[in-house]
Design an enzyme around this catalytic site. Structure first.
Site, PDB file in Angstrom:
ATOM      1  N   ARG A 240      55.872  36.758  36.138  1.00 36.04           N
ATOM      2  CA  ARG A 240      54.432  36.666  36.419  1.00 36.04           C
ATOM      3  C   ARG A 240      54.173  35.919  37.726  1.00 36.04           C
ATOM      4  O   ARG A 240      53.152  36.108  38.373  1.00 36.04           O
ATOM      5  CB  ARG A 240      53.704  36.010  35.228  1.00 36.04           C
ATOM      6  CG  ARG A 240      52.206  35.953  35.390  1.00 36.04           C
ATOM      7  CD  ARG A 240      51.435  35.889  34.068  1.00 36.04           C
ATOM      8  NE  ARG A 240      51.999  34.974  33.097  1.00 36.04           N
ATOM      9  CZ  ARG A 240      51.935  33.643  33.179  1.00 36.04           C
ATOM     10  NH1 ARG A 240      51.318  33.070  34.189  1.00 36.04           N
ATOM     11  NH2 ARG A 240      52.473  32.892  32.242  1.00 36.04           N
TER      12      ARG A 240
ATOM     13  N   TYR B 280      34.252  54.051  44.440  1.00 40.66           N
ATOM     14  CA  TYR B 280      34.834  54.500  43.169  1.00 40.66           C
ATOM     15  C   TYR B 280      34.050  53.880  41.986  1.00 40.66           C
ATOM     16  O   TYR B 280      33.683  52.703  42.029  1.00 40.66           O
ATOM     17  CB  TYR B 280      36.316  54.103  43.136  1.00 40.66           C
ATOM     18  CG  TYR B 280      36.940  54.236  41.778  1.00 40.66           C
ATOM     19  CD1 TYR B 280      36.931  55.466  41.115  1.00 40.66           C
ATOM     20  CD2 TYR B 280      37.529  53.147  41.142  1.00 40.66           C
ATOM     21  CE1 TYR B 280      37.485  55.589  39.851  1.00 40.66           C
ATOM     22  CE2 TYR B 280      38.097  53.268  39.883  1.00 40.66           C
ATOM     23  CZ  TYR B 280      38.059  54.494  39.243  1.00 40.66           C
ATOM     24  OH  TYR B 280      38.605  54.619  37.997  1.00 40.66           O
TER      25      TYR B 280
ATOM     26  N   ASP C  56      38.797  49.036  51.234  1.00 42.84           N
ATOM     27  CA  ASP C  56      39.648  49.808  50.331  1.00 42.84           C
ATOM     28  C   ASP C  56      40.135  51.024  51.113  1.00 42.84           C
ATOM     29  O   ASP C  56      39.378  51.933  51.426  1.00 42.84           O
ATOM     30  CB  ASP C  56      38.843  50.223  49.089  1.00 42.84           C
ATOM     31  CG  ASP C  56      39.704  50.938  48.052  1.00 42.84           C
ATOM     32  OD1 ASP C  56      40.666  51.629  48.456  1.00 42.84           O
ATOM     33  OD2 ASP C  56      39.407  50.836  46.850  1.00 42.84           O
TER      34      ASP C  56
ATOM     35  N   LYS D 206      47.809  55.940  43.869  1.00 44.85           N
ATOM     36  CA  LYS D 206      47.489  57.179  44.588  1.00 44.85           C
ATOM     37  C   LYS D 206      48.587  57.525  45.608  1.00 44.85           C
ATOM     38  O   LYS D 206      49.733  57.635  45.226  1.00 44.85           O
ATOM     39  CB  LYS D 206      46.101  57.034  45.225  1.00 44.85           C
ATOM     40  CG  LYS D 206      45.057  56.411  44.287  1.00 44.85           C
ATOM     41  CD  LYS D 206      44.787  57.320  43.099  1.00 44.85           C
ATOM     42  CE  LYS D 206      43.571  56.963  42.287  1.00 44.85           C
ATOM     43  NZ  LYS D 206      43.680  55.933  41.290  1.00 44.85           N
TER      44      LYS D 206
HETATM   45  N1  LCS Z   1      40.018  52.270  44.775  1.00 44.37           N
HETATM   46  C1  LCS Z   1      39.834  53.599  44.885  1.00 44.37           C
HETATM   47  C2  LCS Z   1      39.316  54.161  46.172  1.00 44.37           C
HETATM   48  C3  LCS Z   1      40.117  54.425  43.809  1.00 44.37           C
HETATM   49  O1  LCS Z   1      39.926  55.733  43.951  1.00 44.37           O
HETATM   50  C4  LCS Z   1      40.584  53.857  42.602  1.00 44.37           C
HETATM   51  C5  LCS Z   1      40.873  54.686  41.407  1.00 44.37           C
HETATM   52  C6  LCS Z   1      40.746  52.476  42.519  1.00 44.37           C
HETATM   53  C7  LCS Z   1      40.468  51.705  43.645  1.00 44.37           C
HETATM   54  C8  LCS Z   1      41.270  51.796  41.290  1.00 44.37           C
HETATM   55  O2  LCS Z   1      42.655  51.995  41.237  1.00 44.37           O
HETATM   56  P1  LCS Z   1      43.520  52.012  39.881  1.00 44.37           P
HETATM   57  O3  LCS Z   1      43.189  50.756  39.166  1.00 44.37           O
HETATM   58  O4  LCS Z   1      43.143  53.223  39.117  1.00 44.37           O
HETATM   59  O5  LCS Z   1      44.918  52.014  40.397  1.00 44.37           O
HETATM   60  N2  LCS Z   1      40.397  55.977  41.497  1.00 44.37           N
HETATM   61  C9  LCS Z   1      40.418  56.885  40.559  1.00 44.37           C
HETATM   62  C10 LCS Z   1      39.831  58.139  40.681  1.00 44.37           C
HETATM   63  O6  LCS Z   1      39.174  58.558  41.639  1.00 44.37           O
HETATM   64  N3  LCS Z   1      40.057  58.839  39.576  1.00 44.37           N
HETATM   65  O7  LCS Z   1      40.727  58.105  38.633  1.00 44.37           O
HETATM   66  C11 LCS Z   1      41.018  56.800  39.214  1.00 44.37           C
END
Ligand code: LCS
Length: 381
Positions: A44, A97, A171, A196
């Site tokens: 952690r 998002y 972001d 992603k």
């Molecule tokens: N930032 C962006 C631009 C994102 O598209 C997402 C998730 C996140 C942060 C959060 O990331 P995660 O915790 O899921 O790793 N975007 C998603 C989307 O467009 N569809 O499902 C998840």
């Protein structure tokens, strides 16, 4: 050295004990202590596999330091918890998002932090708000934005925010450091959902924060307290994904441009949003601050939610799924899926209409993706 060389080699050395060429997965919760506290003592608080991922990301981003987290949301929350105190405000772009919107709108106010959502496409809007408000500690935006693909001027907003004493958090999930490096344009902190493009294969969750060393040291302390650390195995998957980031991004972009052009010429499609099309309202800015246009395309069909679902159900190769940045083409309906938590009135104002679909173009042969979209769109009467 060039980006692709750094992506393959940065942060990695053969294992000094075994000579293993590939970074091992240190799948351990704890480390044996020999009298004193060594660099690693409990996962952690840090793990050698995490450290390799963090070093690679730091070098690719050209920033001071990097921190790996369990997900993109964990990365964003870590930044907020590190920067903000009760009474502070976050000035956020309204096109973000849905999960991030939820965090800013519903979670942070429970701890006395107030979000302000505005249209950041015009930097003058940001300046006006910063002139009027006090205690804005963070200016946050995604560029390109998910799912509208609005482009926001990193350099201009960073200048305005600096004058007001606020930190700019970008972001950069949709671009990755291969196509856009916000720190070089004046931003203070960069955040990623590594779920992603960075990992790239749709098989893990992960997040990354990059910023000045002092900030990351404090963020690491917060992360150890919240416990939203990444697993060593997931960190390893992201390390592996990063090695092919440049070739994947090139192919995603090449395919997305072809898909955007196809959709643009389709009679059932009302408008296409892709930063690489000269018809995109901020095409010039996109060319200035991005080195490529990425793999995300949004388009509005001439129809309602029922028509959108008819298209989604008719697809054979493209998969109807949320998430993005996968080698497979994924397509979804933001209004009822990723951005459903945003109240309808706000959603429509931002441009997330009933007919809007979002496609994360994969690295398949573009002709096959286009043929599939074509046959599904032809189902619309
Ligand atoms: N930032 C962006 C631009 C994102 O598209 C997402 C998730 C996140 C942060 C959060 O990331 P995660 O915790 O899921 O790793 N975007 C998603 C989307 O467009 N569809 O499902 C998840």
């Amino acid at each position: 050295m060039g980006f692709s060389t750094r992506a393959v080699h940065a942060g990695e050395e053969p294992c000094p004990t075994t000579g293993a060429h590939v970074t091992p997965i240190y799948q351990t919760s704890t480390f044996v202590l020999a009298g004193k506290i060594p660099r690693y003592f409990y996962t952690r608080h840090g793990n050698p596999t995490h450290a390799v991922l963090e070093e690679k990301m730091k070098i690719l981003e050209g920033g001071g330091s990097a921190l790996a987290t369990a997900s993109g949301m964990a990365a964003l929350l870590t930044v907020m918890l590190t920067s903000l105190e009760k009474g502070d405000k976050v000035l956020s772009s309204e096109a973000i998002y849905g999960g991030t919107y939820n965090m800013l709108k519903f979670l942070l106010p429970k701890f006395g932090v107030e979000p302000i959502f505005i249209d950041m496409r015009d930097p003058a809007n940001v300046k006006r708000t910063l002139d009027q408000e006090t205690k804005v500690r963070i200016v946050f935006f995604e560029t390109p934005a998910n799912p509208t693909l609005d482009i926001i001027d990193i350099e201009k907003i960073s200048r305005v925010a600096r004058d007001a004493g606020a930190d700019v958090v970008v972001d950069n999930t949709l671009m990755t450091p291969y196509y856009q490096r916000p720190l070089e344009l004046g931003a203070d902190i960069v955040v990623y959902s590594a779920t992603k493009y960075l990992s790239g294969h749709g098989d893990t969750l992960g997040g990354i924060v990059v910023g000045k060393e002092e900030f990351i040291t404090e963020a690491r302390r917060i992360l150890a307290v919240t416990g939203s650390v990444i697993s060593p195995f997931n960190a390893w998957l992201i390390i592996r994904g990063l090695k092919t980031l440049s070739v994947r991004m090139e192919k995603h972009s090449e395919n997305a441009m072809k898909v955007a052009r196809f959709l643009d010429s389709h009679p059932k499609v009302r408008r296409v949003l892709y930063p690489g099309l000269s018809t995109h309202p901020q095409y010039k800015l996109a060319r200035q601050q991005m080195r490529g246009f990425g793999g995300m395309v949004a388009f509005e069909i001439d129809g309602d939610t029922g028509d959108v679902y008819e298209v989604l159900e008719g697809l054979k190769l493209c998969r109807c799924a949320v998430s993005l940045g996968d080698v497979s083409t994924l397509i979804e309906h933001p209004a009822s899926m990723t951005h459903r938590s945003i109240p309808e009135e706000e959603r429509v104002r931002i441009g997330i209409t009933e007919g809007l679909m979002r496609i994360s173009v994969g690295i398949e042969d573009a002709d096959d993706v286009i043929a599939d979209l074509n046959q599904a769109l032809s189902l619309l009467s």
